[in-house]
Write an enzyme that holds these catalytic residues in place. Structure first.
Site, PDB file in Angstrom:
ATOM      1  N   GLU A   1       0.884  -1.158   0.000  1.00 62.76           N
ATOM      2  CA  GLU A   1       0.000   0.000   0.000  1.00 62.76           C
ATOM      3  C   GLU A   1       0.926   1.212   0.000  1.00 62.76           C
ATOM      4  OE1 GLU A   1      -3.470   1.512   2.853  1.00 62.76           O
ATOM      5  OE2 GLU A   1      -2.953  -0.588   3.100  1.00 62.76           O
TER       6      GLU A   1
ATOM      7  N   ARG B   1       4.986 -13.257   9.672  1.00 60.01           N
ATOM      8  CA  ARG B   1       5.676 -12.014   9.356  1.00 60.01           C
ATOM      9  C   ARG B   1       7.024 -11.965  10.069  1.00 60.01           C
ATOM     10  NH1 ARG B   1       2.167  -8.252   9.359  1.00 60.01           N
ATOM     11  NH2 ARG B   1       3.509  -6.465   9.481  1.00 60.01           N
TER      12      ARG B   1
ATOM     13  N   LYS C   1       4.334   1.033  10.805  1.00 58.40           N
ATOM     14  CA  LYS C   1       4.442   2.265  10.024  1.00 58.40           C
ATOM     15  C   LYS C   1       4.161   3.490  10.886  1.00 58.40           C
ATOM     16  CE  LYS C   1       3.248   0.513   5.459  1.00 58.40           C
ATOM     17  NZ  LYS C   1       2.124   0.193   4.580  1.00 58.40           N
TER      18      LYS C   1
HETATM   19  P1  ATP Z   1      -0.375  -1.679   6.712  1.00 54.79           P
HETATM   20  O1  ATP Z   1      -0.642  -1.722   8.162  1.00 54.79           O
HETATM   21  O2  ATP Z   1      -0.297  -0.296   6.160  1.00 54.79           O
HETATM   22  O3  ATP Z   1      -1.171  -2.633   5.880  1.00 54.79           O
HETATM   23  P2  ATP Z   1       1.824  -3.404   6.045  1.00 54.79           P
HETATM   24  O4  ATP Z   1       3.140  -3.440   6.734  1.00 54.79           O
HETATM   25  O5  ATP Z   1       0.982  -4.620   5.993  1.00 54.79           O
HETATM   26  O6  ATP Z   1       1.114  -2.172   6.674  1.00 54.79           O
HETATM   27  P3  ATP Z   1       1.641  -3.312   3.179  1.00 54.79           P
HETATM   28  O7  ATP Z   1       2.034  -2.219   2.290  1.00 54.79           O
HETATM   29  O8  ATP Z   1       0.233  -3.742   3.195  1.00 54.79           O
HETATM   30  O9  ATP Z   1       2.111  -2.889   4.608  1.00 54.79           O
HETATM   31  O10 ATP Z   1       2.581  -4.572   2.938  1.00 54.79           O
HETATM   32  C1  ATP Z   1       2.939  -5.057   1.674  1.00 54.79           C
HETATM   33  C2  ATP Z   1       3.334  -6.497   1.766  1.00 54.79           C
HETATM   34  O11 ATP Z   1       4.418  -6.657   2.668  1.00 54.79           O
HETATM   35  C3  ATP Z   1       2.194  -7.347   2.286  1.00 54.79           C
HETATM   36  O12 ATP Z   1       2.064  -8.460   1.424  1.00 54.79           O
HETATM   37  C4  ATP Z   1       2.621  -7.754   3.646  1.00 54.79           C
HETATM   38  O13 ATP Z   1       2.171  -9.037   3.941  1.00 54.79           O
HETATM   39  C5  ATP Z   1       4.144  -7.709   3.567  1.00 54.79           C
HETATM   40  N1  ATP Z   1       4.727  -7.412   4.872  1.00 54.79           N
HETATM   41  C6  ATP Z   1       4.553  -6.300   5.608  1.00 54.79           C
HETATM   42  N2  ATP Z   1       5.205  -6.381   6.782  1.00 54.79           N
HETATM   43  C7  ATP Z   1       5.829  -7.584   6.791  1.00 54.79           C
HETATM   44  C8  ATP Z   1       6.664  -8.280   7.731  1.00 54.79           C
HETATM   45  N3  ATP Z   1       6.985  -7.735   8.918  1.00 54.79           N
HETATM   46  N4  ATP Z   1       7.118  -9.500   7.386  1.00 54.79           N
HETATM   47  C9  ATP Z   1       6.808 -10.034   6.205  1.00 54.79           C
HETATM   48  N5  ATP Z   1       6.023  -9.461   5.281  1.00 54.79           N
HETATM   49  C10 ATP Z   1       5.531  -8.246   5.559  1.00 54.79           C
HETATM   50 MG    MG Z   2      -1.077  -4.440   4.823  1.00 56.44          MG
END
Ligand code: ATP
Ligand code: MG
Length: 593
Positions: free
Chosen positions: A63, A298, A308
């Site tokens: 995102e 994760r 974030k």
């Molecule tokens: P938000 O709370 O804004 O959704 P987010 O960290 O999930 O934050 P995204 O931009 O939705 O951010 O994440 C993009 C991709 O990165 C998603 O597929 C998510 O699963 C993966 N991702 C985010 N944080 C992690 C993490 N700590 N470990 C592994 N994958 C991650």
């Molecule tokens: Mg997300």
């Protein structure tokens, strides 16, 4: 595969449950009949196209509402790595269906971050960079179809009423009084919502599944809501926006994604993902096999935060020097700190994928960097806390060249040269007047070797009015030069690094350490700001060996005895270098706990 120099660790893909699932799908030739028109679309669009040239399709769907961090890096390495290893494709998709928080600045930084990590979504045939906001027409058309087919309805309860009728984990929910509206009535209301004829919150579109499902996500989840918000790409065209759980499976299906890899929190959402795609396949929008969601744990890393919101706060409160502060776990921060893409890929590979949430120690990331740089970083000498050493029996105008290997294990990289003279810089901690037991460095009467140079014997020191040592005196043994016949006759225990004062480069060196002093900065609801490490940034004026004067930005070195350093990519200029410490040579944090 990254082309790595000899001595640096290879990336060997270890098997895991995701790879096992893909192996099985390929063995069963599950995707053999898939077609790909060259761009995302519904079944109609792909139907007459050629077979999909990609064995599998994965995607990284950020995102664009913030800078990517080390957790995202893990997901990037996983998704792009699988596509690379299986002869597939990985799409970079901006999941920009939420109009409120997204900005172009983040889109640009994400593009840079993925490329810097070493991955590409474009080749001769395809350019797989997509925006979910390009699919708004599809989402909406499918919503109308779901309404017509009786799979969705417009609910007009207030947010409070909806919360109240949703039930709890132990109590079933109750049907909305609007659940039995006719398809015709629902369609009329949905169109009015789209046309901006209702206020935010007046209505929502919900899937008609089961208010009594033990899985809360299946209790008639909201698919669309009204938002009078300007979207960074579609402007004011829309005032209804799809929810993530509705949009995501459709995005995957439009793009022919085979394996939709996400984090464990979405496990309970998978039945909804499948429910929607099955319905839409029945409606002729998609063909089977449909994309399948696979969850993994994760990445949680100690001594940092990856939320974030918290990262944003660190920047806004000025607790760090911006998103690319070298102490930040953001990809721009890691890059500025001096991390290599190869080290991050190695880290992603080493930490593997798992079905259970756990913590990875920061030392694992740091060790990946050491293992990557050990074989490829040139060696150099830096005196970080300079103290003058005067060689009293060396003429002031005599300069003697000394030399050392660029890399001790890689003679093919050649040698580097630097001068020896009457005045040198040594580390302040390498001299003491009263040596404790076992101190082998300089003290009056003791002999040491000045590395790659001569053996000297300390004869005393000079102090200022406050009693602080300002210079050390020593006498040289002229026949002791390293590499000359007979030099081995001098047996000494201390071996010090030094630079000649007359040739030394005066430079700013930023000694970075972990941003937090606690492994779990936000444990137990504590304010993570209290866990900040006061010593996470120390700036010193160092004296460097002359070859470092022209270090190009992002050039990495091992400063002997001190660790790995990089020429700062923003502030370092040829002739006026600025270095960041990436990591020390050894872990001083008791890693692995
Ligand atoms: P938000 O709370 O804004 O959704 P987010 O960290 O999930 O934050 P995204 O931009 O939705 O951010 O994440 C993009 C991709 O990165 C998603 O597929 C998510 O699963 C993966 N991702 C985010 N944080 C992690 C993490 N700590 N470990 C592994 N994958 C991650
Ligand atoms: Mg997300």
């Amino acid at each position: 595969m990254i082309d790595s120099p000899p001595g640096s660790p290879r990336l060997a893909a270890t098997s895991n449950f995701i790879r096992a699932a893909i192996d099985e799908d390929l063995r069963l030739e599950k995707y053999i009949d898939r077609r790909w028109s060259g761009e995302p679309g519904t079944a109609e669009r792909h139907r007459d196209a050629l077979p999909d040239p990609a064995a599998i399709r994965t995607r990284f769907p950020p995102e664009p509402n913030g800078y990517l961090h080390v957790g995202h890096a893990k997901s990037i390495c996983l998704n792009f790595g699988l596509a690379r290893d299986y002869g597939g494709r990985c799409h970079l998709r901006f999941d920009d269906t939420n109009p409120e928080k997204e900005e172009q600045e983040y889109v640009d930084s994400i593009v840079d971050a993925v490329r810097w990590l070493g991955f590409e979504w474009r080749d001769e045939q395809e350019d797989n960079l997509y925006y979910a906001s390009d699919y708004f027409d599809h989402f909406y058309r499918m919503a109308e179809w779901l309404v017509e087919a009786g799979h969705a309805y417009v609910d007009s309860q207030s947010a409070d009423e909806m919360r109240e009728t949703r039930g709890t984990l132990t109590e079933p929910g109750r049907d909305s009084p609007h659940r039995t509206r006719s398809a015709q009535e629902n369609l009329r209301l949905l169109r009015e919502m789209r046309d901006g004829r209702h206020a935010e919150g007046a209505h929502v579109l919900r899937a008609k599944i089961d208010m009594r499902s033990p899985n809360m996500n299946l209790r008639d989840p909201v698919l669309y809501r009204i938002r009078f918000a300007t979207h960074h790409r579609t402007g004011d065209k829309w005032c209804v926006y799809p929810m993530y759980d509705y949009a995501h499976p459709i995005e995957d299906a439009l793009e022919n994604i085979t394996h939709s890899i996400c984090t464990l929190e979405f496990e309970d959402h998978r039945p909804l993902y499948d429910w929607l795609l099955e319905r839409l396949a029945d409606g002729g929008f998609f063909t089977r096999p449909l994309p399948q969601q696979i969850e993994f744990a994760r990445l949680n890393l100690t001594y940092t935060v990856t939320s974030k919101r918290k990262l944003q706060q660190l920047v806004q409160l000025g607790l760090v020097d911006g998103w690319d502060d070298p102490r930040m776990p953001t990809i721009v921060g890691l890059r500025r700190r001096g991390y290599t893409p190869e080290a991050i890929q190695l880290f992603a590979e080493r930490t593997g994928v798992s079905k259970a949430n756990s913590w990875i120690d920061m030392s694992v990331l740091e060790q990946s960097l050491r293992d990557d740089l050990e074989g490829k970083a040139s060696r150099a000498i830096a005196v970080l806390d300079p103290l003058k050493l005067v060689i009293t029996n060396w003429p002031a105008d005599r300069i003697e060249p000394c030399d050392a290997p660029v890399h001790p294990q890689r003679p093919e990289l050649g040698r580097r040269s630097f001068p020896f003279g009457r005045e040198l810089w040594i580390e302040r901690e390498d001299f003491t007047e009263q040596p404790p037991k076992g101190f082998f460095r300089l003290f009056p009467g003791n002999r040491v070797r000045l590395r790659y140079g001569y053996v000297v014997e300390c004869t005393g020191c000079e102090k200022d009015a406050d009693g602080r040592v300002v210079a050390v005196h020593a006498a040289v043994f002229h026949d002791s030069k390293s590499g000359t016949p007979g030099s081995d006759a001098y047996k000494v225990k201390g071996n010090l690094h030094w630079v000649a004062a007359q040739a030394a480069v005066d430079a700013e060196v930023r000694l970075y350490d972990r941003l937090f002093g606690q492994p779990h900065p936000d444990a137990g609801g504590r304010d993570y700001r209290e866990a900040l490490n006061d010593g996470s940034k120390r700036v010193v004026r160092a004296r460097l060996e002359p070859t470092l004067a022209g270090a190009p930005p992002e050039a990495r070195y091992q400063f002997e005895r001190h660790g790995y350093f990089v020429a700062d990519r923003v502030d370092s200029k040829p002739g006026a270098p600025v270095f960041n410490r990436i990591v020390t040579l050894k872990d001083s944090w008791g890693g692995g706990r």
